[in-house]
Scaffold this motif. Structure first.
Motif, short mmCIF file in Angstrom:
data_model
loop_
_atom_site.label_atom_id
_atom_site.label_comp_id
_atom_site.label_asym_id
_atom_site.label_seq_id
_atom_site.Cartn_x
_atom_site.Cartn_y
_atom_site.Cartn_z
N LEU A 197 0.61 -1.44 0.05
CA LEU A 197 0.43 0.31 0.41
C LEU A 197 0.78 1.40 0.24
O LEU A 197 0.88 2.23 -0.50
N ASP A 198 1.80 1.40 0.86
CA ASP A 198 2.91 2.65 1.05
C ASP A 198 3.61 3.02 -0.58
O ASP A 198 3.45 3.94 -0.80
N ARG A 199 3.76 1.66 -1.61
CA ARG A 199 4.27 2.10 -2.72
C ARG A 199 3.20 2.96 -3.60
O ARG A 199 3.58 3.68 -4.49
N ALA A 200 1.38 2.79 -3.50
CA ALA A 200 0.78 3.46 -4.03
C ALA A 200 0.26 4.38 -3.60
O ALA A 200 0.13 5.00 -4.21
N ILE A 201 0.42 4.83 -2.10
CA ILE A 201 -0.18 6.53 -2.28
C ILE A 201 1.34 6.65 -1.25
O ILE A 201 0.61 8.14 -0.56
N HIS A 202 1.99 6.70 -1.40
CA HIS A 202 3.58 7.01 -1.09
C HIS A 202 3.69 8.83 -1.97
O HIS A 202 3.56 9.34 -1.34
N ASP A 203 3.00 9.18 -3.31
CA ASP A 203 3.60 10.53 -3.83
C ASP A 203 2.63 10.99 -3.29
O ASP A 203 2.90 11.98 -2.85
N PRO A 204 1.28 11.15 -3.44
CA PRO A 204 0.13 11.66 -2.83
C PRO A 204 0.65 12.29 -1.17
O PRO A 204 0.02 13.71 -1.07
N ILE A 205 1.26 11.48 -0.77
CA ILE A 205 1.51 11.73 0.83
C ILE A 205 2.83 12.45 0.94
O ILE A 205 2.56 13.40 1.73
N LYS A 206 3.48 11.15 0.99
CA LYS A 206 5.00 12.65 0.76
C LYS A 206 5.55 13.15 -0.07
O LYS A 206 6.22 14.54 0.35
N LYS A 207 5.69 12.87 -1.05
CA LYS A 207 6.27 14.28 -2.13
C LYS A 207 5.65 14.84 -2.51
O LYS A 207 6.09 16.07 -2.21
N CYS A 208 4.70 14.90 -2.39
CA CYS A 208 3.12 16.54 -2.52
C CYS A 208 3.17 16.53 -1.92
O CYS A 208 1.85 17.90 -1.90
N ARG A 209 2.49 15.87 -0.77
CA ARG A 209 1.90 16.68 0.08
C ARG A 209 0.14 16.89 0.27
O ARG A 209 -0.18 17.76 0.34
N ILE A 210 -0.50 16.29 -0.05
CA ILE A 210 -1.64 16.38 -0.96
C ILE A 210 -2.83 16.28 0.39
O ILE A 210 -3.58 16.63 -0.18
N ILE A 211 -2.08 15.29 0.38
CA ILE A 211 -3.06 14.74 1.83
C ILE A 211 -2.75 15.58 3.28
O ILE A 211 -2.41 14.90 3.61
N LYS A 212 -3.95 16.09 3.53
CA LYS A 212 -3.73 16.99 4.20
C LYS A 212 -4.17 16.62 5.92
O LYS A 212 -3.23 17.17 7.13
N ASP A 213 -4.90 15.69 6.47
CA ASP A 213 -5.43 15.68 7.42
C ASP A 213 -6.18 13.77 7.17
O ASP A 213 -5.65 13.37 6.44
N GLN A 214 -6.06 13.51 8.21
CA GLN A 214 -6.29 12.10 8.39
C GLN A 214 -8.02 11.41 7.99
O GLN A 214 -7.52 10.53 7.42
N LYS A 215 -9.16 12.51 8.31
CA LYS A 215 -9.82 11.50 7.54
C LYS A 215 -9.46 11.69 5.88
O LYS A 215 -10.37 11.06 5.48
N HIS A 216 -8.87 12.70 5.51
CA HIS A 216 -8.60 12.78 4.25
C HIS A 216 -8.16 11.32 3.77
O HIS A 216 -8.22 11.04 2.59
N PHE A 217 -6.71 11.35 4.77
CA PHE A 217 -6.28 9.90 4.04
C PHE A 217 -6.96 8.56 4.49
O PHE A 217 -6.28 8.22 3.27
N MET A 218 -7.92 9.21 5.16
CA MET A 218 -8.47 7.72 5.18
C MET A 218 -9.83 7.46 4.06
O MET A 218 -9.52 6.06 3.98
#
Lengths: 221, 155
Positions: free
Chosen positions: A52-73
């Motif tokens: 899963l980490d590989r699939a969701i890595h870029d929007p979370i870590k690289k681009c910082r699109i995901i801002k909060d816990q709710k959005h992440f879930m």
């Protein structure tokens, strides 16, 4: 049970020791095997969860699109479902192929009562069957006491080309079913990973931070 | 000895987890069927609606766009005129008149003639560099108090 107790009372001490040693050994081997299987399952689940980490890595870590816990879930659960859908596509198609072959076979030959797992004319004809009812023989009056035999083979495997439908359908269902269970294991592993990441990636932790180690001048402005 | 008991404990934990895992796997397999069917119906709907069937979510598309933009910036960096001009000003070019075109050399040879003096441009270079604002240092304001209180030792 009464027979067994009676037998234990009758047989001599040497035989009792032997039996208990054997039972203890079998128990230990069974526990070790089960433990290894359990360990393997846990390792596999963790490994699939890390995918899963590989699939969701870029929007979370690289681009910082995901801002909060709710959005992440919301994002991670959607991604998990999509990954599962893509992974389960092939096994489901294999099982569907098997079903189509079975339905065509039944429709063409008008054999709607056909069992593809049958021991006589299905996939079961390729399997060995043991009879475990005769492995323990209790002889209370005998010096040997309890005899443990190998189980007898009640069904000898045989290949018959006329059972082709059962073989194809059986293989399709077995391969597709095991593959599907593997993908379901991935779904579980990723769900557990999401629940773990939910807590950690937005965590404001001071673990390992020492204010004395970092003077005010070295802080970024 | 501690490691041995640790391993035994792990083994027992693994054994105990197997039945729980099997139950969880069975429940998840059933849930998985519904998830699969739901996604399949959604994809079929998207197909007939003329949408793309890629598995990218809006967040993924946005991330891809941002990464592409960052890549293009790295590949084609914008030239920095400020640094070039500043370098030229720091070290004025030394002109070798022998390497210049003959027409210009000839003109320099007759530079005593006032008619060609207009060729030498004395106007300063216009620099496009951003003007660094000069921050005026403010003097510390002295608080005016109505009453004067002499310090210790002061009359």
């Amino acid at each position: 049970m009464t027979n067994l107790l009676f037998a234990f009372a009758q047989i001599n001490a040497e035989n009792t020791k032997r039996i208990f040693y054997i039972i203890f050994l079998i128990l230990i081997i069974a526990l070790v095997v089960l433990s290894v299987i359990g360990y393997g399952i846990i390792r596999l689940t963790n490994h699939q969860g890390k995918m899963l980490d590989r699939a969701i890595h870029d929007p979370i870590k690289k681009c910082r699109i995901i801002k909060d816990q709710k959005h992440f879930m919301r994002y991670a659960i959607k991604k998990n479902k999509l990954l599962f859908f893509h992974q389960a596509m092939i096994p489901v198609l294999i099982m569907l192929g098997g079903t189509v072959i079975l339905l065509l076979y039944c429709a063409i030959g008008d054999k709607w009562g056909y069992n593809p797992w049958s021991m006589n004319n299905g996939f079961g004809s390729l399997l060995i069957t043991w009879d475990f009812s005769t492995i323990i023989t209790i002889n209370p009056g005998d010096a040997k006491g309890i005899l443990i035999n190998w189980p007898k083979i009640s069904h000898v495997p045989h290949f018959d080309i006329h059972n082709w439908c059962g073989y194809i359908v059986g293989i399709c269902y077995l391969v597709g079913g095991l593959w599907y269970l593997y993908t379901v294991n991935g779904l579980i592993g990723r769900t557990l990973r999401i629940l773990h990441l939910r807590k950690t990636i937005f965590e404001k932790s001071l673990e390992g931070f020492n204010l004395e180690d970092e003077p005010l001048d070295s802080q970024p402005k | 000895m501690g490691n041995f008991f640790k391993s035994i404990g792990k083994g027992i934990f693994n054994i105990l987890i197997i039945p729980v895992f099997i139950v969880g796997l069975a429940i998840s397999a059933v849930i998985g069927i519904f998830v699969f069917l739901f996604e399949l119906i959604k994809k079929i709907g998207m197909f007939f609606a003329g949408k793309t069937l890629s598995s990218d979510l809006p967040e993924d598309i946005e991330a891809k766009r941002m990464i592409e933009e960052a890549k293009t910036k790295v590949e084609d960096p914008i030239p920095q005129p400020v640094e070039v001009v500043q370098a030229e000003l720091a070290t004025p070019p030394s002109v070798d008149y022998n390497e210049l075109p003959p027409s210009y050399s000839e003109m320099k040879s007759i530079s005593s003639n006032e008619d060609v003096d207009f060729l030498i441009d004395d106007t300063p270079l216009e620099i496009d560099a951003p003007v660094i604002p000069q921050v005026e240092e403010k003097e510390p304001e002295i608080e005016e108090t109505d009453t004067y209180e002499p310090r210790k030792g002061e009359f």
